[in-house]
Design a protein around this motif. Structure first.
Motif, short mmCIF file in Angstrom:
data_model
loop_
_atom_site.label_atom_id
_atom_site.label_comp_id
_atom_site.label_asym_id
_atom_site.label_seq_id
_atom_site.Cartn_x
_atom_site.Cartn_y
_atom_site.Cartn_z
N ASN A 130 -42.51 -36.76 54.97
CA ASN A 130 -41.34 -36.13 55.58
C ASN A 130 -41.55 -35.88 57.06
O ASN A 130 -40.61 -35.99 57.86
N SER A 131 -42.77 -35.54 57.44
CA SER A 131 -43.07 -35.35 58.85
C SER A 131 -42.92 -36.67 59.61
O SER A 131 -42.33 -36.71 60.70
N ALA A 132 -43.44 -37.75 59.03
CA ALA A 132 -43.32 -39.07 59.67
C ALA A 132 -41.86 -39.50 59.75
O ALA A 132 -41.42 -40.05 60.77
N GLN A 133 -41.12 -39.25 58.68
CA GLN A 133 -39.71 -39.62 58.65
C GLN A 133 -38.93 -38.83 59.70
O GLN A 133 -38.06 -39.39 60.39
N GLN A 144 -32.15 -52.00 43.91
CA GLN A 144 -32.15 -50.64 44.43
C GLN A 144 -31.85 -50.61 45.93
O GLN A 144 -31.08 -49.78 46.40
N LEU A 145 -32.43 -51.54 46.65
CA LEU A 145 -32.19 -51.59 48.10
C LEU A 145 -30.77 -52.03 48.41
O LEU A 145 -30.12 -51.50 49.32
N ASP A 146 -30.26 -52.99 47.65
CA ASP A 146 -28.89 -53.47 47.87
C ASP A 146 -27.86 -52.37 47.61
O ASP A 146 -26.78 -52.36 48.22
N ALA A 147 -28.19 -51.47 46.69
CA ALA A 147 -27.24 -50.41 46.32
C ALA A 147 -27.20 -49.28 47.33
O ALA A 147 -26.29 -48.44 47.29
N ARG A 148 -28.16 -49.28 48.25
CA ARG A 148 -28.24 -48.20 49.24
C ARG A 148 -27.65 -48.65 50.56
O ARG A 148 -27.82 -49.79 50.98
N HIS A 149 -26.98 -47.74 51.25
CA HIS A 149 -26.39 -48.06 52.54
C HIS A 149 -27.02 -47.23 53.66
O HIS A 149 -26.55 -47.27 54.80
N ASP A 150 -28.09 -46.52 53.31
CA ASP A 150 -28.71 -45.62 54.28
C ASP A 150 -30.10 -46.09 54.71
O ASP A 150 -30.85 -45.33 55.32
N HIS A 151 -30.47 -47.32 54.37
CA HIS A 151 -31.75 -47.90 54.80
C HIS A 151 -32.94 -47.00 54.45
O HIS A 151 -33.61 -46.46 55.33
N PRO A 152 -33.21 -46.82 53.16
CA PRO A 152 -34.30 -45.92 52.75
C PRO A 152 -35.67 -46.44 53.19
O PRO A 152 -35.87 -47.64 53.37
N THR A 153 -36.58 -45.52 53.38
CA THR A 153 -37.97 -45.88 53.66
C THR A 153 -38.63 -46.31 52.35
O THR A 153 -38.53 -45.62 51.34
N TYR A 162 -35.96 -42.11 50.42
CA TYR A 162 -37.03 -43.04 50.10
C TYR A 162 -36.72 -43.87 48.85
O TYR A 162 -35.96 -43.44 47.98
N LEU A 163 -37.35 -45.04 48.77
CA LEU A 163 -37.46 -45.79 47.52
C LEU A 163 -38.95 -45.94 47.24
O LEU A 163 -39.69 -46.48 48.07
N LEU A 164 -39.39 -45.44 46.10
CA LEU A 164 -40.79 -45.50 45.71
C LEU A 164 -41.04 -46.66 44.77
O LEU A 164 -40.17 -47.03 43.97
N ILE A 165 -42.23 -47.22 44.84
CA ILE A 165 -42.62 -48.35 43.99
C ILE A 165 -44.04 -48.13 43.49
O ILE A 165 -44.91 -47.69 44.24
#
Length: 261
Positions: A243-246, A132-141, A22-25
């Motif tokens: 986590n259940s939704a994910q 933060q999103l650009d640095a990730r390669h796993d497509h966080p929620t 995840y990425l939280l905001i």
């Protein structure tokens, strides 16, 4: 290695090296107003109310960040200076009125005033999320954490937790199914106490929808997270639903991919 990274004068990333899914905001984490704005002409007590920030939201988001090992992007200036969940062209980005309160320091802002605030408060925040999103390669929620007042314009709100979505309802739908499956004691609703038509899903539209990454905006009635114990318990509950939704989403994607092979 530090667990906080400064991304601008008022923006920081907590747990910047988190590797969770995840990425939280937290756009409305603080009621702080820089001294040069002279409290926007408001009395000090007004700035402790929900119009200036989302009480309890940061504490919940920080605990979720810890539990999920997720980076958390935080705006440390009041939403009354600039609401980072609104685009620059919207009057509500720098509101002249919030609920029943007039904001003298936001009345009759010039285009130059608005541009300065956008450059100082919104763009660093937007850029921190993008980085933060650009640095990730796993497509966080992408998950945004908010709170709302129990009484608005004199009316009591029955909903206790809102799971908001724009055109992508995958995580919100998965979370509410998880909440109902466990028999939650909370009144949980989709797109309540407001939704996309109210202009509150800007962060989702700006950052998640173009990348086609799962996303949700969480709204918690602030009387439910008024102390540390309640904040920790709420974070635990929300992480479980997330986590259940994910997991359901991941299983669905695997089944779709498998059926097409």
């Amino acid at each position: 290695m530090s667990d906080t990274h400064a991304a601008g004068r008022y923006v920081e990333v907590r747990n910047p090296h988190g590797t969770g899914a995840y990425l939280l905001i937290c756009e409305h984490a603080s009621n702080a107003i820089p001294a040069e704005f002279a409290r926007l002409g408001l009395p000090a007590e007004t700035l402790t109310s929900h119009i200036a920030w989302d009480p309890g939201a940061l504490a919940v988001a920080l605990e979720m960040s810890r539990r999920l090992d997720a980076p958390l992007v935080v705006q440390n200036a009041s939403r009354l200076i600039y609401d980072c969940n609104r685009p620059p062209h919207e009057p509500s980005a720098m509101p002249a009125v919030s609920e029943i309160f007039e904001i003298p320091g936001n009345a009759n802002l010039s285009d130059a005033d608005r541009q300065r605030r956008t450059a100082e408060f919104y763009k660093p925040f937007r850029d921190a999320v993008t980085a933060q999103l650009d640095a990730r390669h796993d497509h966080p929620t992408l998950v945004t954490v908010h709170s709302f007042t129990p009484i608005y314009h004199g009316k009591q709100r029955a909903v206790e937790i809102g799971l908001l979505h724009d055109s992508d309802d995958r995580i919100a739908d998965g979370m509410i199914k998880a909440a109902r499956a466990e028999g939650t004691r909370f009144d949980v609703q989709l797109n309540e106490p407001y939704g996309p038509a109210d202009g509150v899903t800007h962060t989702l539209r700006e950052h998640a929808l173009p990348r086609q990454i799962p996303n949700v905006m969480i709204e918690i009635r602030n009387d439910l997270i008024a102390d540390e114990g309640a904040q920790i318990a709420m974070a635990n509950t929300l992480c479980g639903w997330l986590n259940s939704a994910q997991q359901s989403l991941s299983l669905g994607l695997e089944e779709t991919q498998g059926s097409g092979s």
